[in-house]
Each structure stands twice: as C-alpha cells, then as structure tokens.
Design an enzyme around this catalytic site. Structure first.
Site, short mmCIF file in Angstrom:
data_model
loop_
_atom_site.label_atom_id
_atom_site.label_comp_id
_atom_site.label_asym_id
_atom_site.label_seq_id
_atom_site.Cartn_x
_atom_site.Cartn_y
_atom_site.Cartn_z
N HIS A 373 36.34 -106.54 -36.38
CA HIS A 373 37.73 -106.10 -36.18
C HIS A 373 38.00 -104.68 -36.62
CE1 HIS A 373 39.48 -110.06 -35.13
NE2 HIS A 373 38.50 -110.52 -35.88
N LYS A 564 53.97 -102.15 -38.67
CA LYS A 564 52.56 -102.54 -38.83
C LYS A 564 52.19 -102.20 -40.27
CE LYS A 564 51.59 -99.52 -35.45
NZ LYS A 564 50.62 -100.05 -34.51
N ARG A 565 50.99 -102.58 -40.72
CA ARG A 565 50.58 -102.19 -42.06
C ARG A 565 50.61 -100.66 -42.18
NH1 ARG A 565 48.60 -106.32 -45.56
NH2 ARG A 565 48.18 -104.56 -46.95
N LYS A 570 46.87 -95.17 -39.00
CA LYS A 570 47.93 -95.59 -38.06
C LYS A 570 49.00 -94.50 -37.91
CE LYS A 570 47.32 -100.54 -39.19
NZ LYS A 570 46.95 -101.17 -37.90
N THR A 672 47.68 -105.33 -31.73
CA THR A 672 48.24 -106.50 -31.03
C THR A 672 49.77 -106.39 -30.99
OG1 THR A 672 48.03 -107.67 -33.14
CG2 THR A 672 46.40 -108.17 -31.45
N LYS A 676 52.81 -107.09 -27.96
CA LYS A 676 54.07 -107.82 -28.10
C LYS A 676 55.23 -106.97 -27.60
CE LYS A 676 52.00 -109.91 -32.12
NZ LYS A 676 51.80 -109.76 -33.56
C1 7GP Z 1 42.68 -105.51 -37.22
C2 7GP Z 1 42.54 -104.20 -36.47
O1 7GP Z 1 42.89 -103.12 -37.32
C3 7GP Z 1 43.46 -104.23 -35.27
O2 7GP Z 1 43.28 -103.07 -34.50
C4 7GP Z 1 43.16 -105.46 -34.43
O3 7GP Z 1 44.10 -105.57 -33.40
C5 7GP Z 1 43.22 -106.71 -35.28
O4 7GP Z 1 42.34 -106.59 -36.38
C6 7GP Z 1 42.83 -107.96 -34.53
O5 7GP Z 1 41.59 -107.81 -33.93
N1 7GP Z 1 41.82 -105.52 -38.40
C7 7GP Z 1 42.22 -106.17 -39.51
O6 7GP Z 1 43.27 -106.76 -39.58
C8 7GP Z 1 41.29 -106.15 -40.63
O7 7GP Z 1 41.56 -106.61 -41.70
C9 7GP Z 1 39.23 -105.50 -41.49
O8 7GP Z 1 40.12 -105.56 -40.40
C10 7GP Z 1 38.17 -106.50 -41.38
#
Ligand code: 7GP
Length: 824
Positions: A373, A564-565, A570, A672, A676
């Site tokens: 991810h 978002k976070r 970002k 994501t 939305k």
């Molecule tokens: C997130 C990504 O930052 C985001 O771009 C993506 O849409 C989402 O996963 C789902 O695939 N990543 C995380 O939330 C995260 O914690 C570290 O990644 C492992």
C-alpha cells in the site's frame, strides 16, 4: 407468546441477548423486547434506544448469518481470509438497514417511539479500528465481498481503544483516547468456542523423532488466550452475512502457575494485565512503521490466532490431511503487517501437524498473497532480529531457513553477484540486523499487488525491481475502489434518489450503469435537480461546520475540500499556501480571478509526527486571520474540521464541489477519498498520482483540473531542485512567502512556523511544494472560472459521477476474485 430456545453448533454466532429469540419475530417485536429488558424501560435515553434497536437489527440478521455459515461449510468452497491489522468500519447501523432493505420497516417501528432514525444513528460510536486508507479499504472490501456473495472472512484485532479522538487546543492537535466500547458494542458476538492460545517468548528445542527425523518444538512459552468476537457483514440484499472476526487477548488461567504456587497470588493475578495489553490500543501511525515491541506482538497475535482458527476448522472437517488445503484457502495480507503469518503457517504445519518442510512450504507459498500500500521508505517494516529471537524464537529459525533456500535461488539467477545477495536478502545485515518483512512477503506469496496502475508500475520498476526480474508472474495490479453502498446510496440520499428516478436502482449493485447519465448532460431538468441535491447537501454540511468549527460556510460559495491524514506528501501545505494567496489578493482588492469559496481541511496527524502537527496549527492560524477579516469573508472562508473520521466523511463528501488530490506525483499509492468525491459529483483538482490518473482517464481532461510535475519529472528534478528559483519566478508564491515570513499568522508566537518555511525553501524538499505551486495556482484559477458557470459546472459534475463506475470496490473485488483468489 411462542418463544423458542435457539441452540447452536460450535461454529455459529450466538449472542447472550438473543438466546431466547423467535426466528419469526418482527423487528418491532424484537425492539420492544430489548427495550423491556432494560432496567428502567420508561426512562430510556437515545443511547439506550440505539442499543436496543441495534440489538434488534442484529437479531434479525442471526438466522441469515447462521445460514451463510452452514451453506459455506456444506459447499466446501475455497475460503479467503483477509488478514488486516486495521478495519476502519465506521458506524454499522445505517449500512445494515440499507443492505438488509429494512429502512421502511424501521420507519414504521420508530414511529411508535417518537424517535427519528437519525437521532439513533448519531448515538453509534464509529468503529475506528484503523488509521486511514488501508483500513478503510479493508472495510469497503468486506462490503463488496458480502454483496458479491463471496466466502471471505475478515480477521482483525478488537482494539479496546480505536483511532484517537482529535481535539484542538489553541489550534494545536491534542489526542484523546477513543474508548469506543464504553457503552458496549451491540453488533459483536463473543464466540468462546473459537478460543485459541498464542505462544510468546521461550525457546526452541530439537529432538530426533521415531523415524529418525529432526523435529523442533517451541518450549517454555508464555501463552495468551485469543478470544473471537464476530461482527456481521451483511451483503447488499442478497441474504449473505459474512463475518469480521476480531481477536481480543486475555490471560490464560494457567498463566504463571509458578507464581501462584509460591504464594504470590495477587501479583500473579495482576500480571495477567500483560496479556490483555496486546489488544488494548491501535497504533495511530499512518504510513510509518514505529518498531515497537508491542506492535510486533499484535501482529503475531492476529496472525497466529487467525491461522489456528482456519486450521482448526480444516482439521475438524478433513483431519490432519492437508493435501487439498492450498486449493481451498487464500490468505490475503493487507500490507506486511500480518506477514509474520508466513513463518507461523510453516510452524503450525510442521511442528503441530508434522508436515515436512517441502509440503509446508508448498502450502504456504500457494496460499499467501500480499498487497502493498505504499512506496514511502519510512513505512516499510523491518523488525530487529534481536526482537524476533527474544519474542518469536521458533519463527526466527524458520525465517532463516526460508532465506537460505531462497538465496540459493538468487545466487543461481545472478551467479557470483554478492551485492545482489545482500540487497535481496530477507535479512538486512549491519550492527543491528533486521528482517525485511516486504521481502519475506514477496518470497512467500504467489501474488503481489499494488493498488493503482502507477503504483504497481513503480513497484516493479523501482522498489521491487529485482524481485520482478525473478518472478514477473507474481506481480499484478488491483486498482482500489470504494463501496457505492456506504459512499453513495447511504451517505447521499438526495443524489441517490435522483439516480434511482433516472436510472432505476440497479446502479447500487452495478455502478457502471451510472455511465447512462452521460445521455442526460443537456437535460435541464436533471441539471436543476442535480444542483438542488448539491445545495441541500451543502446546507447540511454548513450547519455541521458551524457546529464543529464555529465557522459560517455559505452554501452559495464553492466548497473546496481536502480531508485525509495529515502528511507532508499529501501536501496540505500547498492548499494552505493557496488560501494565503487568495487572502492576500482579496486584501489587495484584486478580485478579478476570485470566486467566493469555503475551504475545508480535515485530518489527523500521527501523534509523533511534529511537522504534520505544525501544519494543523498553521491551518488554524491562517483560518483565524481569514475568518476574522470582514473584507475577506465575502470571498473566502477557511475551517479546519476537527476529529475527521468515517462518519464525518459521510457528511462532507456529498457536499463537496472541489476535491483536493494534490500529492507529490509518485507518492500516493492510490487514494480512495478521491473516488468517493468523484462518485458524489465533485470535480477533482489533482496531480498525476495514484488512482487520479485512472480517474482522469475515465472522465477526460475537460472535467478535471490537472496540474503539477509527473512522477518522472519529480525524480528527474530531484538532484538539482532549486526552490528559490521557483519562488522567484512566481509573484504569487513570493508574496505568500513574504507574508508567511513576516509573522503575519503568528504575531504572538514568533518563529513557530520556521520549520515549515525552511522546508519549502530547502533544496532537499522531497515534496517539491515550490515547484508545483504556480501550476496549482493556475489550475485553481481555472476551477474558479468554471464554477462561475453553474450550468457547465453541473454538467462536469454529472460526468464525474457518470465516469466513477470503475471505482466501485465491486469491480476491484471482482478482479481479486478472478485473478488472485480463484473463487467462484
Ligand atoms: C494507503 C495509501 O497511502 C493510499 O494511497 C491507498 O489508497 C490506501 O493505502 C489503500 O490502498 N496506505 C496506508 O494507509 C498505509 O498505512 C502503510 O500504508 C502500509
């Protein structure tokens, strides 16, 4: 009155409150019964009413839930286990009512109690068992799996404390514990029949068995009890109820017998706390690993409990014959967080069930699948070998053996290349050797996927290039999606009704049907209704923003949103700089390019991420200056939304005109939230990053405000990036920097924003704020201009919704089903 006692076999969900329950009981009767059971039925408050109502809805699900399990057991089809440290579910009530088609019945029932459904819905605590993207994706996937009638179980942790609650003190984030279980969780069912124990610490011993083979055991372990709590996951109007199984850690009763025997009774009982700590709290880090020992304990606890559960079920049906096990199972690993499941499955198969290495390895490597991810290096998990040796000694042996066998293969592929061996080894050598969990996951999985086209391409050409050379067939892309049930049908009733009227209700199950809207973009009536729906959503959000932020948003102005976070990549900073720029223009009376707009930013910063926290402070200080200048507020208002979470997004998303997806290209794996917003008819201002690229492909450049460097350009610029050059070239940015540096936004707190200013001016700024500012500003000018033509804006809005079908998680899950899981 007829009451039947419902008994259950071990694999069936039973809640104590439902032990006496008539399967034909109506929702209304059930509700009455649950209310009557409370101690003071006459003085019930909304929270109690909610609880009784949710219990009633769950009771209505129980027969279907049991039937689903029985059917899956009898059919003997392949099972998928979705292993994830995070499931960001949000509230369950509205979603259950929608999926179970119980809204009308609910209305009838609640009429008798003079309570509005919304009033009850507001009582439910968000299940915030996740940080952001990865956790919410897991939740959308569960909905799509159930709705597509797939036998998929979510396995996670029942954190006592979910994602922290964010408060603002003087514009700074402070964290407050989220005790989401305080008032009880009406949805969960404790299933003690599925208890397993998970070993920790101790050491490995070996012995020679009767056949003369060397065997290993893990001895003198400290065992922790894993107790299953099941949550129902109802499919959309299809009778299926899947399960999200969450594990809670408890002390075993024989914990430290030694101490009891020595008469240390109270000490020994108090020590039980250690076991219970494992599932106490969710780690609030998004996209950064933190290396804490307790975190590894959580990962192993989840992995071991879930695998034991799957193996127990298998053995109860097939005995210890594992010939068909791999054909019948897939474990989808949500990032590397549960990747310790790999050596754990090896251990269980070998040490517990007596399989040899080769058979255990064949099974493991044919059942594990890994989703990555993020490309951010700080998020790639590495665990100190020392920590494994201490906590999971038997697993370390197994990892070493996996590595040795795999490195043989690497040596064969790249003969004589010692550097390659070092670079690709699962063990990173050094003063403090580490285990590279992503490498372990790739080596042991039959499938490795990224979450958007660009992301997967960058994985195979960058981070995992060598592995791609070795095993190209393992790698595949699965572009993310979001569930149209929660994110359109449920959260945007105004638009959903309009869609139903125009297209029928089929879009909820098949979102590609939204493309039929393209035939109506000139339909004046549709345009009018579309605008009315958006206006009504904006009025509701304005009320919420007033309540939560104390800022008045005017629904006639453009709603420009970034939620978002909070993370540097970002680039909330780019957005704030643009707000400062508009503020400055307005103060100077330069109003030609100005379209009145309300800017909303929301999101949590990881508690240890100082820069992200400072960005929140900057947003709040700028908001204060903007909102307190009566010359400015007719044109610009700015608010920071506190404690952004799933429920907040349900209100924000339908009311947004312009969606900010402005990450540095190559850094956002997918996104994501972007999907939305698009589904709900927002236009996107965004970079060529993550799934933005595919959204743009679907909707076309005329309906998207594109700006910024590409991922390749970012990489090419890196070695000679000169922010001063970009600042000097842009009058707007120069003026913004001067204003920021003058201390205008921190008159009483001199110097506090220096780290932010320095980061923009730093040639090493990996996020290239200065490089993209001017292009961002121009895209904003375009957006502002477009908004002044409401007719055309609405046409673009309709085209965005129409083009969003591909981003339903139903599509994504269809691809996982066919291309990874191979299930019917
Ligand atoms: C997130 C990504 O930052 C985001 O771009 C993506 O849409 C989402 O996963 C789902 O695939 N990543 C995380 O939330 C995260 O914690 C570290 O990644 C492992």
């Amino acid at each position: 009155e007829r009451k039947v006692k419902v008994t259950s076999t071990s694999d069936e969900p039973v809640s104590p409150a439902s032990l006496i329950c008539d399967p034909c009981e109506t929702l209304g009767a059930c509700f009455e019964r649950h209310i009557d059971k409370s101690l003071a039925p006459k003085e019930r408050d909304d929270q109690e009413l909610f609880y009784a109502f949710a219990l009633s809805v769950k009771d209505q699900m129980l027969p279907k839930w049991r039937a689903t399990r029985q059917q899956d057991r009898e059919a003997g089809n392949k099972r998928v286990a979705y292993l994830s440290l995070e499931f960001l579910m949000g509230r369950a009530l509205s979603n259950a009512l929608l999926n179970l088609d119980m809204n009308q019945e609910t209305e009838q029932v609640l009429k008798d109690y003079a309570v509005a459904l919304e009033q009850l819905e507001e009582q439910e605590h968000d299940a915030g068992l996740g940080n952001g993207g990865l956790g919410r994706l897991a939740a959308c996937f569960l909905d799509s799996c159930a709705s597509q009638d797939l036998n998929v179980t979510g396995y996670g942790i029942r954190y006592e404390y979910g994602m922290f609650a964010q408060k603002l003190w003087d514009g700074y984030q402070v964290e407050r514990p989220d005790r989401w279980l305080r008032d009880g969780n009406p949805w969960e069912v404790r299933v003690p029949s599925h208890n397993v124990t998970v070993p920790f610490f101790g050491h490995t011993e070996s012995y020679i068995d009767r056949d003369g083979k060397r065997q290993y055991t893990w001895v003198e372990t400290q065992d922790v009890l894993a107790v299953a709590y099941d949550m129902p996951v109802p499919g959309y109007r299809n009778e299926r109820i899947n399960t999200l199984r969450l594990w809670k850690s408890e002390a075993t009763d024989d914990f430290d017998l030694e101490e009891f025997n020595q008469g240390d009774y109270t000490e020994a009982v108090a020590r039980k706390n250690l076991a219970e700590q494992i599932t106490m709290v969710l780690y609030p880090n998004d996209a950064s690993e933190n290396g804490k020992e307790l975190r590894l304990r959580q990962q192993y606890f989840l992995s071991s409990a879930s695998l034991q559960d799957l193996l127990n079920t298998w053995v109860s049906q097939h005995g210890a014959d594992f010939t068909d096990f791999a054909r019948q199972h897939v474990m989808q690993l949500n990032d590397t967080h549960p990747s310790v499941a790999i050596p754990e499955l090896m251990r269980l198969l070998m040490d517990k069930y007596g399989l040899g290495w080769d058979q255990a390895w064949t099974i493991t490597s044919q059942t594990m699948a890994y989703t990555n991810h993020t490309l951010l290096p700080e998020a790639l998990e590495r665990w100190p070998v020392r920590m494994f040796a201490h906590m999971l000694p038997r697993l370390l042996d197994i990892i070493y053996e996996i590595n040795a066998r795999y490195l043989d293969m690497v040596a064969h592929h790249w003969p004589g290349d010692g550097d390659k061996l070092r670079a690709m080894s699962i063990i990173e050598e050094g003063d403090e050797p580490h285990i590279r969990m992503a490498y372990l996951a790739i080596v042991a999985s039959f499938s490795v996927n990224g979450v958007a086209g660009l992301h997967t391409q960058l994985l195979t050409s960058g981070l995992f290039k060598d592995f791609y050379a070795l095993w190209p067939e393992k790698f595949n892309n699965k572009t993310n999606g979001v569930t149209p049930r929660r994110w359109l049908a449920q959260s945007n009733p105004a638009l959903a009704q309009l869609l139903n009227k125009r297209l029928g209700e089929g879009w909820v199950k098949d979102l590609s049907r939204l493309s039929a809207l393209n035939a109506f973009t000139d339909d004046k009536e549709l345009i009018k209704a579309w605008q009315a729906a958006k206006q009504s959503n904006k009025r509701q959000l304005a009320a919420l923003v007033k309540q939560e932020c104390g800022v008045s948003f005017d629904p006639k102005m453009m709603f420009d949103v970034q939620v978002k976070r909070i993370h540097e990549y970002k680039r909330q900073l780019l957005n704030i700089l643009h707000v400062i720029h508009l503020y400055h223009l307005i103060q100077q009376g330069k109003l030609t390019d100005i379209t009145p707009r309300c800017v909303l930013i929301g999101g949590k910063a990881a508690p240890g991420y100082a820069m992200a926290k400072l960005l929140i402070k900057l947003a709040n200080n700028v908001a204060h200056m903007v909102n307190s200048d009566p010359l400015v507020t007719p044109y610009l208002r700015f608010a920071f939304y506190p404690n952004y979470n799933v429920s907040a997004m349900e209100r924000i998303c339908p009311a947004t005109d312009l969606s900010e997806q402005i990450s540095t290209a190559g850094k956002e794996a997918s996104g994501t939230g972007n999907m939305k917003f698009m589904m709900n008819g927002a236009l996107t201002i965004g970079t060529l990053d993550g799934a933005n690229i595919e959204m743009l492909e679907e909707v076309g450049e005329d309906n998207f405000f594109l700006f910024g460097l590409t991922a390749d350009e970012v990489e090419a610029l890196k070695p000679h990036y000169d922010p001063q050059h970009f600042i000097a070239k842009s009058q707007a940015l120069s003026e913004v920097m001067s204003l920021l540096e003058s201390g205008h936004f921190n008159l009483l707190e001199p110097g506090i924003f220096d780290p932010i200013i320095d980061s923009i001016r730093c040639p090493k700024d990996p996020w290239m704020i200065a490089a993209d500012f001017e292009s961002y500003r121009l895209a904003q000018v375009q957006a502002a201009k477009s908004y002044r033509d409401p007719h055309h804006w609405t046409q673009m809005s309709i085209r965005n919704t129409a083009a969003s079908g591909r981003f339903s998680s139903d599509v994504t899950i269809g691809q996982y089903r066919d291309e990874i899981w191979g299930i019917a």
